[in-house]
Design a protein around this motif. Structure first.
Motif, PDB file in Angstrom:
ATOM      1  N   SER A  60       0.357  -1.342   4.015  1.00 39.16           N
ATOM      2  CA  SER A  60      -0.545  -2.375   4.528  1.00 39.16           C
ATOM      3  C   SER A  60      -1.736  -1.750   5.249  1.00 39.16           C
ATOM      4  N   PRO A  61      -2.850  -2.500   5.371  1.00 33.41           N
ATOM      5  CA  PRO A  61      -3.987  -2.009   6.165  1.00 33.41           C
ATOM      6  C   PRO A  61      -3.589  -1.727   7.609  1.00 33.41           C
ATOM      7  N   LEU A  62      -2.641  -2.495   8.149  1.00 32.31           N
ATOM      8  CA  LEU A  62      -2.198  -2.279   9.529  1.00 32.31           C
ATOM      9  C   LEU A  62      -1.545  -0.906   9.668  1.00 32.31           C
ATOM     10  N   MET A  63      -0.697  -0.537   8.719  1.00 37.50           N
ATOM     11  CA  MET A  63      -0.058   0.780   8.760  1.00 37.50           C
ATOM     12  C   MET A  63      -1.099   1.889   8.661  1.00 37.50           C
ATOM     13  N   TYR A  64      -2.022   1.736   7.714  1.00 42.59           N
ATOM     14  CA  TYR A  64      -3.048   2.768   7.523  1.00 42.59           C
ATOM     15  C   TYR A  64      -3.931   2.884   8.774  1.00 42.59           C
ATOM     16  N   GLY A  65      -4.267   1.741   9.384  1.00 44.50           N
ATOM     17  CA  GLY A  65      -5.108   1.766  10.571  1.00 44.50           C
ATOM     18  C   GLY A  65      -4.431   2.460  11.740  1.00 44.50           C
TER      19      GLY A  65
END
Length: 711
Positions: A342-347
């Motif tokens: 997810s974008p949250l994990m990558y962020g």
């Protein structure tokens, strides 16, 4: 538009679907999508099939077939684009984005024209629903067709119109959210970012700085009837989520004002303006994001993390974040609970990467150029920020490690995308720079993670070459400082670490600058592994001997020393000692032995020590004793070790000497004669008088007795 039936396809129709021509299949799918009211899984299935048809269409048209895009008119395009609406579920929006991308690729210029017409038409209509759809479409397609989208975005009058829309008395949170998501995506494009800075900065500041309590108080003061207007309070102020999104956009704009690695301006400098503009700084925004993540992670984590992923490029922000244990623990929890890929994990991983990343190591030439640049920049006061030096980064790494990050990285790595895995490897590489953390990193599963990453990343993909080397180097660092017996076993045999280490034995030939640190660290790690058992030594020789042999004569003394130390551990295996050195009937073995004896006379004490250790093992073989004794300077080099000022080297020297003069048969007789002719008796007597260590004296006395025939 071509005539299509609006009747839902029944089971029989679906069964015959694959028997239809490509154009008919396309029309049926659009008919299904236009009906609406379907379950998400049905919509996703139709979008997926349409995406496949469009992807296949590119190849079909190359073969001379007619493109299916000829039957896709504006209404059909509207249908696809409307599924990008934020009010759709994420899974539907995701498949619609893939379908849009496939269509634009297949339709070419005609698709771009239809997309432009859709966007401009929706903006001109000006209803809240139209704004939401137009903004959502723009946000989605920015990364797909950046040139086309930026052209629409920069069309005359569009950006100036957003201010009045966002400042309306009655707020539409979905319109505001869609608008800010569009601006957020647009900020990745340099020209669009400049335009947002010009036309939108003021109202973005207003949104971020809005005090919701003051808004409510002002409303009751100016309009006493507010209390009787149901829902009016919430509808006349920006939501927290909208404020967070505006803060993310503002962060991206602020970061372009000053380079991330530059120190902040010195306000005591008379050349600096005395009055600074009253704007929200990146540091202010980062504090806002930090508090949001700590106090309300459930509702604000996405925007907080995205904002901090950009803000933490700044050195001052890095220091503030790393110095806040509560924030670090909150971010670790956010990462742990983030959906895979997810974008949250990558962020969240991006923030940890920014906190732990060291400046790249420079060669002497690069350092010289950097110093010249720093001198030139001194006039403009643009000096590298001292908060990014190794000392500060090391301290940040320690705090991040203490927050409990490593076990979470190990867990999420099992389901991470390649992009996220790349960040995980880089973070572990930085953490492994600190020797005191290497043991705990191994205990918490970092070794298994790095071996798995190196093994599973596709070897043939050029994009993975650097990542695999980084994983191998981080693994090497950890294995230098840990006991292999405590790290390996069970599902992770010790031999699984050898190939990654061998991967970085030789310098990377694909880069202009030759970095020898990975080579050195790999040799050290392999040396540690080679101390375990004969099976490990056998595997190292089978996989890496050619490279090890090349490094014995490398034109760098530290590399040579490390290579000899590895050989010293390898020859503790009788099997390897015999195969590589003791069988002097083979020219290769003779050559290797000559090199090892020569290295025992090297200028570097560590190299002499390692070579002496290897010879101490090898002189247990009669063939080796004979070869050294018959070499012109062989006995002199061994006596040179015995005379060394370093007691450890003297110990190795007299051990080799005793092995040689105690050898039976013709080889031993030749050795004793050679040593006697080189004044060995007087040299060894001096060793006895000089040495304080009992074991050295005992070995020297035994050697004397044998040379003098008194044993």
């Amino acid at each position: 538009m071509a005539s299509v039936s609006t009747t839902a396809p029944n089971a029989h129709t679906r069964a015959m679907h694959n028997d239809l021509g490509r154009e008919d299949q396309t029309l049926l799918l659009f008919a299904h999508l236009m009906e609406g009211g379907k379950e998400d899984d049905e919509t996703v299935e139709s979008l997926g099939k349409l995406t496949k048809l469009l992807n296949d269409d590119v190849e079909a048209t190359k073969k001379g077939e007619k493109s299916i895009t000829a039957v896709i008119d504006s209404d059909c395009v509207d249908t696809i684009l409307c599924y990008l609406d934020m009010r759709q579920t994420d899974v539907v929006r995701g498949h619609a984005a893939l379908c849009t991308s496939a269509y634009l690729k297949a339709a070419g210029e005609d698709g771009s024209k239809k997309l432009s017409a859709f966007f401009l038409d929706r903006i001109q209509r000006g209803t809240y629903d139209d704004y939401i759809v137009a903004f959502c479409v723009a946000a989605t397609i920015f990364p797909i067709v950046p040139d086309l989208t930026s052209e629409l975005f920069l069309s005359e009058g569009f950006l100036p119109s957003l201010g009045p829309l966002m400042r309306r008395k009655w707020k539409s949170r979905k319109v505001e959210t869609a608008c800010l998501e569009m601006l957020n995506a647009a900020c990745m494009h340099s020209h669009c970012r400049e335009a947002v800075q010009k036309y939108c900065i003021d109202w973005l500041e207003e949104i971020v700085d809005q005090d919701t309590e003051q808004v409510v108080e002002s409303m009751y003061t100016t309009d006493p009837d507010t209390a009787t207007q149901e829902g009016s309070v919430s509808m006349r102020r920006h939501s927290i989520h909208v404020q967070n999104l505006a803060a993310v956009v503002l962060t991206k704009l602020r970061l372009k004002a000053v380079q991330p690695d530059q120190a902040p301006p010195d306000l005591s400098d008379p050349s600096q303006p005395r009055i600074q503009p009253a704007t929200t700084s990146v540091e202010d925004l980062s504090k806002k994001f930090t508090q949001m993540l700590i106090k309300d992670p459930e509702h604000s984590s996405q925007s907080s993390v995205e904002g901090l992923a950009y803000a933490s490029i700044r050195a001052k922000v890095k220091e503030d974040l790393a110095g806040d244990p509560q924030f670090l623990k909150s971010l670790v929890k956010t990462l742990e609970s983030a959906p895979p890929r997810s974008p949250l994990m990558y962020g969240a991983l991006s923030i940890f990467l920014n906190l732990t990343q060291y400046r790249p190591a420079l060669t002497d030439e690069q350092k010289r150029i950097s110093q010249l640049k720093a001198y030139a920049d001194a006039v403009g006061k643009l000096q590298p920020d001292p908060l990014n030096d190794n000392e500060h980064v090391s301290a940040r790494c320690k705090r991040v490690f203490e927050a409990g990050l490593t076990p979470v990285l190990v867990t999420i790595s099992k389901t991470s995308s390649v992009a996220s895995l790349t960040l995980i490897i880089s973070i572990l590489n930085s953490l492994s720079m600190t020797p005191s953390m290497r043991g705990p990193l191994a205990q918490q599963g970092a070794v298994r993670l790095l071996i798995g990453a190196w093994t599973n990343l596709p070897e043939g993909d050029p994009k993975n070459m650097t990542v695999r080397r980084t994983a191998a180097q981080a693994l090497a660092r950890i294995l230098i400082s840990t006991n292999p017996m405590l790290v390996f076993g069970g599902s992770t045999p010790i031999n699984t670490a050898i190939r990654p280490l061998v991967h970085i034995l030789l310098p990377d030939q694909t880069v202009d600058t030759r970095d020898l640190l990975p080579t050195f660290e790999s040799l050290m790690a392999l040396t540690n592994l080679a101390a375990v058992d004969d099976d490990t030594r056998r595997t190292i020789v089978r996989v890496a001997w050619k490279d090890i042999e090349e490094l014995l004569l490398y034109n760098n003394p530290r590399i040579t020393t490390a290579a000899v130390e590895l050989v010293c551990n390898i020859v503790q295996s009788p099997e390897q000692a015999e195969a590589l050195f003791a069988d002097t009937s083979k020219p290769q073995a003779q050559t290797r032995l000559k090199i090892l004896v020569a290295l025992a006379d090297a200028e570097d004490a560590a190299t002499r020590s390692a070579a002496g250790g290897a010879l101490a093992a090898l002189t247990g073989y009669e063939s080796v004793v004979k070869a050294i004794a018959e070499r012109e300077r062989g006995p002199e080099i061994i006596l040179g070790l015995c005379e060394d000022d370093n007691e450890d080297l003297r110990h190795r020297g007299v051990f080799v000497l005793l092995n040689m003069v105690a050898c039976e048969g013709q080889a031993g007789k030749v050795a004793r004669e050679k040593f006697l002719s080189k004044n060995a008796v007087e040299i060894v007597k001096t060793v006895v008088t000089r040495s304080k260590r009992r074991e050295i004296v005992e070995l020297a006395v035994q050697s004397l007795k044998l040379m003098l025939g008194k044993e």
